[in-house]
Scaffold this active site. Sequence first.
Site, PDB file in Angstrom:
ATOM      1  N   ASN A   8     -77.847 -44.720  26.812  1.00 12.74           N
ATOM      2  CA  ASN A   8     -77.327 -44.694  27.677  1.00 12.74           C
ATOM      3  C   ASN A   8     -76.760 -46.046  28.369  1.00 12.74           C
ATOM      4  O   ASN A   8     -77.767 -46.319  29.289  1.00 12.74           O
ATOM      5  CB  ASN A   8     -77.674 -43.428  28.687  1.00 12.74           C
ATOM      6  CG  ASN A   8     -76.333 -43.187  29.423  1.00 12.74           C
ATOM      7  OD1 ASN A   8     -75.211 -43.684  29.487  1.00 12.74           O
ATOM      8  ND2 ASN A   8     -76.260 -41.830  29.970  1.00 12.74           N
ATOM      9  N   ARG A  90     -74.600 -43.021  23.654  1.00 11.07           N
ATOM     10  CA  ARG A  90     -73.464 -42.806  25.002  1.00 11.07           C
ATOM     11  C   ARG A  90     -72.189 -43.437  24.997  1.00 11.07           C
ATOM     12  O   ARG A  90     -72.618 -44.586  25.574  1.00 11.07           O
ATOM     13  CB  ARG A  90     -74.375 -42.286  25.691  1.00 11.07           C
ATOM     14  CG  ARG A  90     -73.135 -41.330  26.362  1.00 11.07           C
ATOM     15  CD  ARG A  90     -74.485 -40.601  27.789  1.00 11.07           C
ATOM     16  NE  ARG A  90     -73.218 -39.702  28.678  1.00 11.07           N
ATOM     17  CZ  ARG A  90     -73.871 -39.457  29.668  1.00 11.07           C
ATOM     18  NH1 ARG A  90     -74.933 -39.623  30.603  1.00 11.07           N
ATOM     19  NH2 ARG A  90     -73.083 -38.072  30.067  1.00 11.07           N
ATOM     20  N   HIS A 179     -69.022 -34.360  30.077  1.00 10.17           N
ATOM     21  CA  HIS A 179     -70.615 -34.108  30.238  1.00 10.17           C
ATOM     22  C   HIS A 179     -70.845 -32.941  29.122  1.00 10.17           C
ATOM     23  O   HIS A 179     -71.580 -32.237  28.601  1.00 10.17           O
ATOM     24  CB  HIS A 179     -70.486 -32.751  31.047  1.00 10.17           C
ATOM     25  CG  HIS A 179     -70.955 -33.872  32.704  1.00 10.17           C
ATOM     26  ND1 HIS A 179     -70.486 -33.084  33.487  1.00 10.17           N
ATOM     27  CD2 HIS A 179     -71.497 -34.611  32.251  1.00 10.17           C
ATOM     28  CE1 HIS A 179     -70.774 -33.802  34.933  1.00 10.17           C
ATOM     29  NE2 HIS A 179     -71.296 -34.959  34.609  1.00 10.17           N
ATOM     30  N   GLY A 209     -74.956 -31.032  38.881  1.00 12.28           N
ATOM     31  CA  GLY A 209     -75.616 -32.634  38.760  1.00 12.28           C
ATOM     32  C   GLY A 209     -74.629 -33.762  39.963  1.00 12.28           C
ATOM     33  O   GLY A 209     -73.895 -32.787  40.908  1.00 12.28           O
ATOM     34  N   ARG A 240     -67.105 -36.811  44.775  1.00 13.12           N
ATOM     35  CA  ARG A 240     -65.683 -36.268  43.966  1.00 13.12           C
ATOM     36  C   ARG A 240     -64.953 -35.621  44.474  1.00 13.12           C
ATOM     37  O   ARG A 240     -65.978 -34.184  45.161  1.00 13.12           O
ATOM     38  CB  ARG A 240     -65.872 -36.457  42.371  1.00 13.12           C
ATOM     39  CG  ARG A 240     -66.372 -37.478  42.028  1.00 13.12           C
ATOM     40  CD  ARG A 240     -66.331 -37.550  40.540  1.00 13.12           C
ATOM     41  NE  ARG A 240     -66.721 -38.695  39.701  1.00 13.12           N
ATOM     42  CZ  ARG A 240     -67.835 -38.214  38.807  1.00 13.12           C
ATOM     43  NH1 ARG A 240     -67.481 -37.152  38.194  1.00 13.12           N
ATOM     44  NH2 ARG A 240     -68.593 -39.437  38.259  1.00 13.12           N
ATOM     45  N   GLU A 333     -80.565 -27.117  37.650  1.00 12.44           N
ATOM     46  CA  GLU A 333     -81.939 -26.431  37.390  1.00 12.44           C
ATOM     47  C   GLU A 333     -83.088 -26.691  38.390  1.00 12.44           C
ATOM     48  O   GLU A 333     -83.362 -25.905  38.689  1.00 12.44           O
ATOM     49  CB  GLU A 333     -82.000 -27.723  36.405  1.00 12.44           C
ATOM     50  CG  GLU A 333     -81.824 -28.387  35.253  1.00 12.44           C
ATOM     51  CD  GLU A 333     -82.167 -29.848  34.619  1.00 12.44           C
ATOM     52  OE1 GLU A 333     -83.119 -29.936  34.733  1.00 12.44           O
ATOM     53  OE2 GLU A 333     -81.143 -30.442  33.643  1.00 12.44           O
ATOM     54  N   GLU A 383     -79.405 -34.860  26.865  1.00 13.03           N
ATOM     55  CA  GLU A 383     -78.668 -35.449  26.357  1.00 13.03           C
ATOM     56  C   GLU A 383     -79.363 -36.379  25.670  1.00 13.03           C
ATOM     57  O   GLU A 383     -78.211 -36.473  24.102  1.00 13.03           O
ATOM     58  CB  GLU A 383     -77.650 -36.372  27.083  1.00 13.03           C
ATOM     59  CG  GLU A 383     -77.111 -34.814  28.315  1.00 13.03           C
ATOM     60  CD  GLU A 383     -76.757 -35.521  29.420  1.00 13.03           C
ATOM     61  OE1 GLU A 383     -77.132 -35.923  30.625  1.00 13.03           O
ATOM     62  OE2 GLU A 383     -75.177 -35.592  29.387  1.00 13.03           O
TER      63      GLU A 383
HETATM   64  P1  ADP Z   1     -76.842 -36.797  37.635  1.00  8.28           P
HETATM   65  O1  ADP Z   1     -75.644 -36.497  37.404  1.00  8.28           O
HETATM   66  O2  ADP Z   1     -76.587 -38.782  38.838  1.00  8.28           O
HETATM   67  O3  ADP Z   1     -77.248 -37.479  36.458  1.00  8.28           O
HETATM   68  P2  ADP Z   1     -78.694 -35.253  38.780  1.00  8.28           P
HETATM   69  O4  ADP Z   1     -78.067 -34.208  37.246  1.00  8.28           O
HETATM   70  O5  ADP Z   1     -80.008 -36.058  38.421  1.00  8.28           O
HETATM   71  O6  ADP Z   1     -77.944 -35.923  38.985  1.00  8.28           O
HETATM   72  O7  ADP Z   1     -78.233 -34.269  39.957  1.00  8.28           O
HETATM   73  C1  ADP Z   1     -78.463 -34.499  40.918  1.00  8.28           C
HETATM   74  C2  ADP Z   1     -77.778 -33.769  42.326  1.00  8.28           C
HETATM   75  O8  ADP Z   1     -79.398 -32.854  41.681  1.00  8.28           O
HETATM   76  C3  ADP Z   1     -78.367 -33.530  43.819  1.00  8.28           C
HETATM   77  O9  ADP Z   1     -77.726 -33.319  44.114  1.00  8.28           O
HETATM   78  C4  ADP Z   1     -79.865 -33.687  44.322  1.00  8.28           C
HETATM   79  O10 ADP Z   1     -79.613 -33.190  46.133  1.00  8.28           O
HETATM   80  C5  ADP Z   1     -79.477 -32.144  43.289  1.00  8.28           C
HETATM   81  N1  ADP Z   1     -81.697 -31.609  43.504  1.00  8.28           N
HETATM   82  C6  ADP Z   1     -82.360 -31.923  42.931  1.00  8.28           C
HETATM   83  N2  ADP Z   1     -83.357 -31.570  43.231  1.00  8.28           N
HETATM   84  C7  ADP Z   1     -82.880 -30.637  44.229  1.00  8.28           C
HETATM   85  C8  ADP Z   1     -84.003 -29.565  44.209  1.00  8.28           C
HETATM   86  N3  ADP Z   1     -85.300 -29.533  44.568  1.00  8.28           N
HETATM   87  N4  ADP Z   1     -83.022 -28.449  45.259  1.00  8.28           N
HETATM   88  C9  ADP Z   1     -81.504 -28.250  45.138  1.00  8.28           C
HETATM   89  N5  ADP Z   1     -80.970 -29.821  44.939  1.00  8.28           N
HETATM   90  C10 ADP Z   1     -81.528 -30.853  44.143  1.00  8.28           C
END
Ligand code: ADP
Length: 398
Positions: A8, A90, A179, A209, A240, A333, A383
């Site tokens: 990536n 990717r 995605h 995310g 966004r 997740e 991914e």
């Molecule tokens: P990206 O799109 O940058 O790959 P991620 O899939 O890593 O993003 O998601 C990031 C988001 O996940 C952030 O808003 C973060 O706050 C949230 N997140 C990560 N861990 C937790 C948690 N334990 N509880 C709630 N939200 C979480």
Amino acid sequence: MPKTMSINAGSSSLKWKLYEMPAEEVIASGIVERIGLNDSIFTIKYGDGEKFEQVLDIEDHAIAVELLLKQLIELSIIQDFNDISGVGHRVVAGGEIFQDSALVTEEVIQQIEDLSEFAPLHNPANATGIKAFREILPDITSVAVFDTSFHQTMPKVNYLYSIPMEYYEKYNARKYGAHGISHQYVSERAAEMLGRPLEELKIITCHLGNGASITAVDGGKSVDTSMGFTPLAGVTMGTRSGDIDASLLPFLMEKLGLNTIDEMIYILNNKSGLKGLSGVSSDMRDLEDVEDTNEKAAIALRIFANRVQKYIGSYIATMNGCDAIVFTAGIGENGVETRKEIIDGITTFGVELDDERNNVRGKERIISTDDSKVKVLLIPTDEEVMIAREVERFKNQK
Ligand code: ADP
């Protein structure tokens, strides 16, 4: 055993995972950051939790790839370059050209570069990564895996905007989504977890995310998705805006004294969403920490859940049914509270969350009650493995 790399590539970074295939076993992973800047950071994780880290100046992606491969030999992760028989890259935007992943050729690289107007930050970086590997490993199976391909099965009814048809015909102005690799992975995995053929299932996949998108997957095929011509559309995201009325743009530009539409789009991409609403942070965790005392953070969280609910409802209508809702990516997740808020507000669709099962982070699990007509699943996305599988598919076709 043949090894395959998932790549990536960003404009100044290169994230990778090395797999033993077809076993899908991760043997090493890492990232090169700050490529082209001073003090690039070079990290490799391997073996039993071992880690190699080095800080040095890395001029460009080709040098990063060369250093990486040499270091893999140095650390005895591979014996020589020939150990790697495939690489998958990717690529963010595949337009209408790439309905499927593609074996890399000079023409494919050119097409990826030509599609840069659909993803100005990402496609040039993706192409750079592809070229860097091609220079050093010219003879291995190299596959471009597009984030948009999975959505190419959407019907016209869902991908066309209600604007003059000639804009689609002349300029390919339409919904492409994003995605796709993640939505495909979790929908396939959901069918396995439910022990039912994917072809029979109507699934709504929620990739939540920093960027977030919702997809309606009917019989294993994407039929609609919340992101649009670009990833700016759809639900509220970290920074966004998601969907807004286009008439707001000239109105705000005048109020804010902005001269170019680019400045406005920048605000919608980078200063909006959870961050813009709350004034606190784009990160869900930060908002959850202060929601009891900060009204703006609280409303941002309510809006996030509300927009996801609206898309779920609309996709139940689109597919005229739904067997499963899947949550994935950072918030999907780990966001126990967010998942609960979303599902508890749409029980009219015959979906019920089991609070105890839902109280888990980052683990594959069915989190609905046994009686829930619509199943809810938590599936960590992967991914990288999906990209490695695509490389395998092309290797087997050779
Ligand atoms: P990206 O799109 O940058 O790959 P991620 O899939 O890593 O993003 O998601 C990031 C988001 O996940 C952030 O808003 C973060 O706050 C949230 N997140 C990560 N861990 C937790 C948690 N334990 N509880 C709630 N939200 C979480």
